[in-house]
Motif scaffolding. Structure first.
Motif, PDB file in Angstrom:
ATOM      1  N   PRO B  45       0.827  -1.208   0.000  1.00  0.00           N
ATOM      2  CA  PRO B  45       0.000   0.000   0.000  1.00  0.00           C
ATOM      3  C   PRO B  45       0.861   1.259   0.000  1.00  0.00           C
ATOM      4  O   PRO B  45       1.948   1.290   0.592  1.00  0.00           O
ATOM      5  N   GLN B  46       0.372   2.277  -0.652  1.00  0.00           N
ATOM      6  CA  GLN B  46       1.063   3.564  -0.658  1.00  0.00           C
ATOM      7  C   GLN B  46       0.047   4.665  -0.408  1.00  0.00           C
ATOM      8  O   GLN B  46      -1.100   4.576  -0.823  1.00  0.00           O
ATOM      9  N   VAL B  47       0.494   5.689   0.290  1.00  0.00           N
ATOM     10  CA  VAL B  47      -0.433   6.747   0.658  1.00  0.00           C
ATOM     11  C   VAL B  47      -0.840   7.541  -0.576  1.00  0.00           C
ATOM     12  O   VAL B  47      -0.024   7.884  -1.422  1.00  0.00           O
ATOM     13  N   LEU B  48      -2.126   7.827  -0.661  1.00  0.00           N
ATOM     14  CA  LEU B  48      -2.684   8.581  -1.773  1.00  0.00           C
ATOM     15  C   LEU B  48      -3.079   9.995  -1.324  1.00  0.00           C
ATOM     16  O   LEU B  48      -2.758  10.973  -1.986  1.00  0.00           O
ATOM     17  N   LEU B  49      -3.778  10.063  -0.207  1.00  0.00           N
ATOM     18  CA  LEU B  49      -4.238  11.344   0.322  1.00  0.00           C
ATOM     19  C   LEU B  49      -4.177  11.326   1.834  1.00  0.00           C
ATOM     20  O   LEU B  49      -4.306  10.276   2.460  1.00  0.00           O
ATOM     21  N   LYS B  50      -4.051  12.522   2.384  1.00  0.00           N
ATOM     22  CA  LYS B  50      -4.076  12.633   3.836  1.00  0.00           C
ATOM     23  C   LYS B  50      -4.762  13.940   4.214  1.00  0.00           C
ATOM     24  O   LYS B  50      -4.599  14.959   3.534  1.00  0.00           O
ATOM     25  N   SER B  51      -5.529  13.912   5.300  1.00  0.00           N
ATOM     26  CA  SER B  51      -6.162  15.132   5.780  1.00  0.00           C
ATOM     27  C   SER B  51      -6.418  15.065   7.270  1.00  0.00           C
ATOM     28  O   SER B  51      -6.688  13.991   7.814  1.00  0.00           O
ATOM     29  N   SER B  52      -6.325  16.216   7.898  1.00  0.00           N
ATOM     30  CA  SER B  52      -6.702  16.321   9.310  1.00  0.00           C
ATOM     31  C   SER B  52      -7.507  17.593   9.549  1.00  0.00           C
ATOM     32  O   SER B  52      -7.827  17.920  10.697  1.00  0.00           O
ATOM     33  N   THR B  53      -7.825  18.304   8.471  1.00  0.00           N
ATOM     34  CA  THR B  53      -8.539  19.574   8.579  1.00  0.00           C
ATOM     35  C   THR B  53      -9.975  19.418   8.129  1.00  0.00           C
ATOM     36  O   THR B  53     -10.247  18.983   7.005  1.00  0.00           O
ATOM     37  N   ASP B  54     -10.888  19.795   8.968  1.00  0.00           N
ATOM     38  CA  ASP B  54     -12.305  19.667   8.663  1.00  0.00           C
ATOM     39  C   ASP B  54     -12.693  20.564   7.498  1.00  0.00           C
ATOM     40  O   ASP B  54     -12.255  21.718   7.408  1.00  0.00           O
ATOM     41  N   ASN B  55     -13.478  20.005   6.582  1.00  0.00           N
ATOM     42  CA  ASN B  55     -14.054  20.739   5.448  1.00  0.00           C
ATOM     43  C   ASN B  55     -13.024  21.306   4.476  1.00  0.00           C
ATOM     44  O   ASN B  55     -13.322  22.239   3.732  1.00  0.00           O
ATOM     45  N   LYS B  56     -11.846  20.761   4.472  1.00  0.00           N
ATOM     46  CA  LYS B  56     -10.815  21.185   3.527  1.00  0.00           C
ATOM     47  C   LYS B  56     -10.570  20.091   2.496  1.00  0.00           C
ATOM     48  O   LYS B  56     -10.288  18.951   2.835  1.00  0.00           O
TER      49      LYS B  56
END
Lengths: 111, 115
Positions: B45-56
């Motif tokens: 597996p490889q990372v595609l997307l990452k987020s920790s910010t709401d509604n962004k």
């Protein structure tokens, strides 16, 4: 650049035989290292993690053990394989922001 | 405990059409990070997307996802699917602050893009 290498790439082992899978990371000092397991058709499950040499924490009990003999090395092993140990074993390391980067994996078939 | 739900085990789409892979979660932690990992056949597996910010909205390689804490979702979308997008996609939640920074994966959604 950091690189992570796992060995062996694949193994076919008999039930009851021992196993040792290795993982080496280069280009990163004192990495957090992880072992994940993926059964055929299953999801990724964290088995162990290590934040420093000689320190390993178990997450799931699967009759496996792990060791961190060197800063850049993480070993997964068992003295007696079970059929249920078959699957894909992935070593990973963590960079800032919680992103995990996986090695190429070791595929194990227990017969 | 924390969990990630990917309701569809298989999504089939025709090349050029939009695709959406669903991901919802349950967590007890306030500070969290979400990921989409992609696993091609016989690869790690490889990372595609990452987020920790709401509604962004977060975008990468034509894919995008927006974390919505109000609905506990982090769906993955692409406006035009390509044959090369065929792979296994995992949604994952990082338990920030816990020992070892455990990453919890959903069961995965197999995306099959057909000509």
């Amino acid at each position: 650049a950091q690189t992570i290498h796992q060995w062996p790439v694949a193994e076919i082992k008999a039930v009851g035989s021992p196993l040792s899978l290795g993982c080496t990371i280069k280009g990163k000092s004192s990495p957090n290292l992880y072992w994940y397991w993926q059964a055929t058709g299953g999801t990724l499950q964290q088995l162990f993690y290590s934040i420093t040499v000689g320190q390993v924490e178990s997450v799931v009990q699967l009759n496996l053990s792990a060791s961190r003999p060197k800063d850049d090395q993480f070993i997964l092993s068992t003295e007696k394989l079970l059929l249920s140990h078959s699957g894909f074993y992935l070593c990973a390391w963590r960079v800032s922001g919680n992103t995990l980067y996986f090695g190429e994996g070791s595929r194990l078939i227990v017969v | 405990g924390d969990s990630v739900t990917q309701a569809e085990g298989l999504v089939t789409v025709t090349e050029g059409l939009p695709v959406k892979l669903n991901c919802t979660y349950q967590t007890t932690y306030l500070t969290i990070a979400f990921f989409w990992y992609v696993q091609y056949l016989n690869e790690a597996p490889q990372v595609l997307l990452k987020s920790s910010t709401d509604n962004k909205r977060t975008e990468h390689q034509g894919f995008h996802a927006t974390l919505h804490k109000s609905s506990s979702s982090f769906h993955l979308q692409k406006s035009s699917a390509q044959l090369s997008d065929s792979a296994l996609y995992y949604c994952a939640l990082s338990e920030d602050g816990s020992s070892g920074n455990k990453l919890i994966f959903g069961i995965g959604t197999l995306l099959s893009v057909k000509p």
